[in-house]
Scaffold this motif. Structure first.
Motif, PDB file in Angstrom:
ATOM      1  N   UNK A 108       0.870  -1.186   0.000  1.00 12.49           N
ATOM      2  CA  UNK A 108       0.000   0.000   0.000  1.00 12.49           C
ATOM      3  C   UNK A 108       0.893   1.217   0.000  1.00 12.49           C
ATOM      4  N   UNK A 109       0.767   2.028  -1.008  1.00 11.68           N
ATOM      5  CA  UNK A 109       1.632   3.204  -1.048  1.00 11.68           C
ATOM      6  C   UNK A 109       1.083   4.268  -1.973  1.00 11.68           C
ATOM      7  N   UNK A 110       1.617   5.467  -1.807  1.00  6.71           N
ATOM      8  CA  UNK A 110       1.336   6.549  -2.722  1.00  6.71           C
ATOM      9  C   UNK A 110       2.688   7.009  -3.252  1.00  6.71           C
ATOM     10  N   UNK A 111       2.825   7.004  -4.559  1.00  4.31           N
ATOM     11  CA  UNK A 111       4.084   7.419  -5.169  1.00  4.31           C
ATOM     12  C   UNK A 111       3.850   8.674  -5.992  1.00  4.31           C
ATOM     13  N   UNK A 112       4.829   9.576  -5.981  1.00  2.00           N
ATOM     14  CA  UNK A 112       4.718  10.748  -6.850  1.00  2.00           C
ATOM     15  C   UNK A 112       5.852  10.730  -7.858  1.00  2.00           C
ATOM     16  N   UNK A 113       5.572  11.272  -9.025  1.00  2.00           N
ATOM     17  CA  UNK A 113       6.539  11.313 -10.116  1.00  2.00           C
ATOM     18  C   UNK A 113       6.968  12.748 -10.348  1.00  2.00           C
ATOM     19  N   UNK A 114       8.264  12.912 -10.629  1.00  2.00           N
ATOM     20  CA  UNK A 114       8.781  14.233 -10.943  1.00  2.00           C
ATOM     21  C   UNK A 114       9.378  14.246 -12.333  1.00  2.00           C
ATOM     22  N   UNK A 115       9.287  15.398 -12.942  1.00  2.00           N
ATOM     23  CA  UNK A 115       9.910  15.552 -14.249  1.00  2.00           C
ATOM     24  C   UNK A 115      10.599  16.899 -14.228  1.00  2.00           C
ATOM     25  N   UNK A 116      11.896  16.879 -14.422  1.00  2.00           N
ATOM     26  CA  UNK A 116      12.686  18.113 -14.416  1.00  2.00           C
ATOM     27  C   UNK A 116      12.359  18.970 -13.194  1.00  2.00           C
ATOM     28  N   UNK A 117      12.249  18.330 -12.039  1.00  2.00           N
ATOM     29  CA  UNK A 117      12.088  19.085 -10.803  1.00  2.00           C
ATOM     30  C   UNK A 117      10.662  19.447 -10.436  1.00  2.00           C
ATOM     31  N   UNK A 118       9.707  19.135 -11.317  1.00  2.00           N
ATOM     32  CA  UNK A 118       8.307  19.446 -11.006  1.00  2.00           C
ATOM     33  C   UNK A 118       7.537  18.155 -10.749  1.00  2.00           C
ATOM     34  N   UNK A 119       6.484  18.278  -9.966  1.00  2.00           N
ATOM     35  CA  UNK A 119       5.651  17.123  -9.695  1.00  2.00           C
ATOM     36  C   UNK A 119       4.657  16.959 -10.831  1.00  2.00           C
ATOM     37  N   UNK A 120       4.645  15.786 -11.469  1.00  2.00           N
ATOM     38  CA  UNK A 120       3.788  15.637 -12.646  1.00  2.00           C
ATOM     39  C   UNK A 120       2.716  14.566 -12.509  1.00  2.00           C
ATOM     40  N   UNK A 121       2.897  13.653 -11.575  1.00  2.00           N
ATOM     41  CA  UNK A 121       1.906  12.582 -11.460  1.00  2.00           C
ATOM     42  C   UNK A 121       1.983  11.950 -10.086  1.00  2.00           C
ATOM     43  N   UNK A 122       0.910  11.249  -9.732  1.00  2.00           N
ATOM     44  CA  UNK A 122       0.899  10.491  -8.485  1.00  2.00           C
ATOM     45  C   UNK A 122       0.110   9.228  -8.724  1.00  2.00           C
TER      46      UNK A 122
END
Ligand SMILES: Cc1cc2nc3c(=O)[nH]c(=O)nc-3n(C[C@H](O)[C@H](O)[C@H](O)COP(=O)(O)OP(=O)(O)OC[C@H]3O[C@@H](n4cnc5c(N)ncnc54)[C@H](O)[C@@H]3O)c2cc1C
Ligand code: HEM
Lengths: 442, 414
Positions: free
Chosen positions: A367-381
């Protein structure tokens, strides 16, 4: 003359986007004639259950019809494909040669399952899942307890189908060219969590595997032949290679349309070969490729349920608005999936993500929540059974917050960053379709 | 420059009868800093966003919002529940994930629809009894006669407190409830009484739990006290006791207010009273509207664990955050004609029971109690009439409700 007084609106594509668009037109006060054309013989129905409850046998394929939220008072032309578009004359022609004039056209022809490109795609026992009939046929085939099910493609639909087949107690092999399932959608780090669940559920997952052809015995599929010469026995095959579009009837009319979608401007108006929008033609849902301001105006399709609904409503609004009141459509993609006893919810776009962080829960617990970054910005979770805080991350993604966005949560351990592990984009020679990376329901 | 003293007006008892105009002013700045450093959140959208923000903590009421008298002992007494249990056993309403979730899961497992619906009949007979006792009088003191005793009796039943101990429970509940009011005037005697009540109920619970373990019955406490299966430990005794007390305290004053506010609102809207009497099926919608229009809990306090940017304001790390639920319920950006009491309203997404991870555990039970009570009152009280409008209010600004509600009647129907 304003669109509101126009005598006729035609919607082509009688599914989710078509229906929600029609409702929105009525809700906004459009009282003129409305025709809805669909090549399937059915009233609009819902697709997400097809690869979930319908395969599992919990819901009959016929029971997926979408409710009309507002009476659309339309003339339905079902079982009729639109085959030609004459933009100059503002008419469309149907398969039975009927010609329908329109003052305003909404194209919601969605997508279809990408067929298996090698030999044997048409053999009995080889299935795809896009429509109601596909799901019904597959469900009755599964009910006959095939000895070995092979699923080709570890995208969302392939994984959901694998999960259902295991619940039915069937022996399942899932093959994918990537090292983990869902690698293109969520990256290998998260994909690995799915691989673990698959293993626990008894699915045989075969990474790095390319199927070349299907071979038959007694006129029925019997095995898959692999590129490396190996083979996998199977008496039932599910091909889940994502979606593509048949846009030939639009391309011939001088619109920018191909297997990757129909290109639109920000206001959902179809773009012509001359580089200007056709003010009488709009598109929404899986078919529409548009410059989404939330992705720096890159042209993209979003093949998810939520977008079909929102974009159709937006397009309907613009259809009724004056030329100088066309509003741009911005959309943060989102989807859900249920498989292997986990609810997956995702928001934003993982495209091009170069970082990932587990911000709540843990991969070991599943069970987890992951966030994605692209070039220093948050783009997805993405959430695996940990969706509680997703709305907070959603607003962080929408405003392009630095990555990782939230570091002081009540239930956060120190956060580590990883590489999300997206497979390299396919070589052009491997795929005729450059939108593969964008098609999240691959 | 927004007014940074508005929240002290909210706390001022003189504004208790009608705080809504102050809420309106507060909403002009959705998240507004008060002079004491607290941030008041008053629009629907901002409250909603913060309820789903992981950086808000319920763990500890920030010191700046605790009642201060300058006398440490007195401070301690003024926050008896919190301080008494803060170090050892904090109830789940004051806990953050992941501990909160574990405790809540145990409670939810026992708070089944089946168990709650099973209380329906019991609530009905309690209400009928309480109303019956007013026969022969020409006025009903609603709070004393019905609103106040009902929820305690119901919780006793839910938990499995033997009926003979219920009067004792009523006393403790009263004592603990008054102790919860942040700005209540406590004299020496009542301080002692509160501490004593707390110790008494704790030791009573301890004994009751032991008994339930030996002779489990079909009640919630037995369920919660069940020995855990391997690898799946049940709640420890201390958490059990604090959970039981929490259920009593959280479900008491709140339900009292809902029933009393409900009757007050109906008497102010005689048409609605008539409609409810004619058609009891209206009750569920009416109660949802009440929870929006006159909610029993006006606000809850949190603490920001990090800087939170919202609606053009940055709430700094460590600041107390006041989620003004009752102001969100009157937000014209979310509800059309927000100041109109309109049970037929569509899409009534109120914060009456909070929202997010601390969403009220007892909501289904509270709804049943309010529904049964209001329907019975409308049906049975003959020609009910408010004796004072506005009625006198208790001093609490968060758990806001009338101290008493006199209703003149000309009889009681069977
Ligand atoms: C099995 C499955 C599971 C899914 N699960 C999820 C999920 O869990 N979550 C999620 O967010 N999304 C999911 N999706 C995606 C979601 O269902 C789609 O995004 C949505 O259906 C798109 O709606 P649409 O109306 O744009 O297109 P479609 O639903 O594809 O409808 C297009 C319609 O147009 C018709 N058509 C095509 N060409 C013509 C023509 N020339 N003339 C007339 N009619 C034509 C088609 O036959 C079809 O009926 C899933 C999709 C599938 C297939
Ligand atoms: C009308 C009656 C009630 C109202 C208006 C009400 C309101 C609320 C509100 C607003 C909260 C959220 C607190 C926060 O966010 O900090 C809450 C939490 C809670 N309520 Fe209620 N409540 C009512 C009745 C009850 C009853 C009858 C019970 C139990 C028998 C109960 C038990 C609880 C508990 C245990 C919590 C804490 C949940 C948690 O922290 O996860 N409530 N209530």
């Amino acid at each position: 003359m304003s669109a509101v007084d126009d005598p006729s609106i035609v919607i082509v594509g009688a599914s989710l986007a078509g229906l929600r668009g029609a409702e929105a037109l009525r809700d906004s006060g459009y009282t003129g004639p409305l025709t809805i054309v669909g090549d399937e013989p059915y009233r609009p129905y819902d697709r997400p259950p097809l690869s979930k409850h319908v395969l599992a046998g919990d819901l009959r394929a016929e029971a997926t019809e979408l409710p009309q939220l507002t009476a659309v008072r339309a003339q339905w032309r079902l079982g009729q494909a639109a085959v030609a578009l004459d933009r100059a004359g503002r008419t469309i022609r149907l398969a039975d040669d009927t010609v329908l004039p329109y003052r305003s056209l909404l194209v919601t022809t969605g997508a279809r399952a990408r067929p298996f490109p090698g030999a044997g795609a048409g053999l009995p026992g080889v299935h795809t899942i896009r429509g109601r009939d596909d799901a019904a046929a597959l469900r009755s085939a599964l009910a006959e307890k095939p000895r070995r099910v092979l699923i080709v493609g570890g995208g969302l639909i392939g994984c959901e189908a694998a999960s259902c087949c295991r619940d039915l107690g069937l022996s399942v092999t899932l093959v994918d060219p990537n090292p983990t399932p869902l690698a293109r959608v969520l990256g290998m780090l998260v994909g690995n969590s799915v691989a673990v669940r698959m293993k626990d559920a008894g699915v045989s997952f075969r990474p790095h595997t390319h199927v070349k052809a299907f071979e038959s015995r007694n006129g029925k599929v019997a095995r898959a032949r692999l590129e490396d010469g190996g083979e996998i026995e199977a008496d039932l095959v599910i091909v889940a290679l994502g979606a593509e579009r048949d846009a030939r009837w639009l391309a011939k009319a001088g619109l920018l349309a191909d297997g990757g979608g129909l290109t639109c401007d920000a206001a959902c108006r179809a773009m012509t070969g001359e580089g200007a929008p056709d003010p009488h033609i709009y598109a929404a849902g899986d078919i529409a490729r548009w410059p989404n301001p939330l992705f720096g105006d890159r042209l993209r399709t979003v093949e998810h349920w939520g977008n079909a609904v929102e974009q159709a409503r937006h397009a309907a609004r613009n259809m009724l608005a004056g030329r100088d009141d066309q509003k741009a459509y911005a959309h943060l993609p989102a989807f859900w999936s249920s498989q292997f006893d986990v609810n997956i919810k995702a928001i934003g776009s993982t495209e091009g993500a170069d970082k990932i962080a587990i911000v709540h829960g843990s991969r070991t617990s599943g069970r987890f929540l992951a966030v994605y970054g692209r070039a220093g910005r948050t783009v997805a979770a993405v959430s695996f059974d940990e969706a509680r805080w997703l709305p907070a991350y959603e607003s962080q993604i929408a405003c392009g917050a630095p990555f990782p966005p939230i570091l002081d949560a009540t239930d956060q351990a120190p956060i580590d960053h990883f590489s999300p592990g997206f497979p390299a984009p396919r070589l052009a020679s491997e795929s005729a379709d450059t939108t593969e990376r964008e098609s999240i329901h691959a | 420059m927004p007014d940074d003293t508005l929240f002290s007006e909210v706390l001022d008892p003189r504004n208790r009868a009608d705080p809504y105009p102050i809420y309106k002013k507060l909403r002009e700045v959705p998240v507004s800093r008060q002079r004491d450093g607290a941030y008041v959140v008053s629009t629907h959208a901002a409250i909603r966003a913060l309820l789903f923000d992981p950086r808000l903590s319920s763990e500890d009421l920030p010191p700046s919002r605790r009642p201060r008298t300058g006398n440490p002992l007195r401070d301690w007494i003024l926050n008896p529940i919190k301080n008494r249990i803060a170090t050892s056993h904090r109830p789940l309403i004051f806990r953050d994930p992941p501990d909160h979730d574990t405790l809540r899961e145990f409670v939810m497992k026992e708070f089944t629809i089946h168990r709650v619906n099973g209380l329906h009949g019991r609530v009905g007979s309690l209400v009928d009894d309480l109303i019956e006792r007013c026969r022969g009088r020409d006025e009903v003191c609603l709070v004393e006669d019905l609103s106040y005793p009902l929820p305690v009796a119901v919780i006793c039943d839910l938990l499995g407190v033997p009926e003979k101990d219920e009067p004792q429970f009523q006393k403790w509940a009263t004592q603990l409830a008054t102790a919860l009011e942040p700005d209540a005037r406590h004299d020496e005697a009542s301080r002692h009484a509160t501490v004593a009540a707390f110790d008494e109920i704790s030791s009573y619970m301890r004994k009751l739990i032991r008994r339930k373990r030996r002779h489990p019955a079909d009640d919630m406490l037995s369920g919660l006290a069940k020995p855990g299966r391997e690898g799946n430990p049940s709640m420890g005794d201390i958490d059990l006791i604090s959970t039981a007390i929490l259920l009593l305290v959280a479900g008491h004053e709140t339900t009292v207010n809902l029933i009393t506010n409900g009757m007050l609102t109906l008497l102010r809207h005689p048409d609605e009273l008539k409609k409810l009497k004619a058609d009891p099926e209206r009750a569920p919608r009416l109660i949802e509207e009440l929870l929006r229009y006159e909610p029993p809990v006006h606000f809850r306090t949190r603490k920001a664990l990090g800087d939170i940017k919202i609606e053009g304001t940055t709430i700094p790390k460590g600041a107390p955050v006041i989620l003004l639920f009752a102001a969100g319920g009157r937000d014209p950006a979310r509800f059309s004609n927000p100041n109109r009491f309109f049970p037929d309203r569509e899409d009534n997404q109120h914060f009456g029971f909070g929202g997010g991870l601390h969403y009220c555990v007892g909501a289904p039970l509270a709804r049943i109690e309010a529904e049964v009570a209001l329907v019975a009152l409308c049906r049975r009280l003959v020609e009910p009439e408010l004796m004072a409008d506005p009625p006198p209010y208790r001093s609490g600004a968060s758990l806001r409700g009338p101290e008493s509600l006199g209703i003149r009647i000309s009889g009681i129907n069977r």
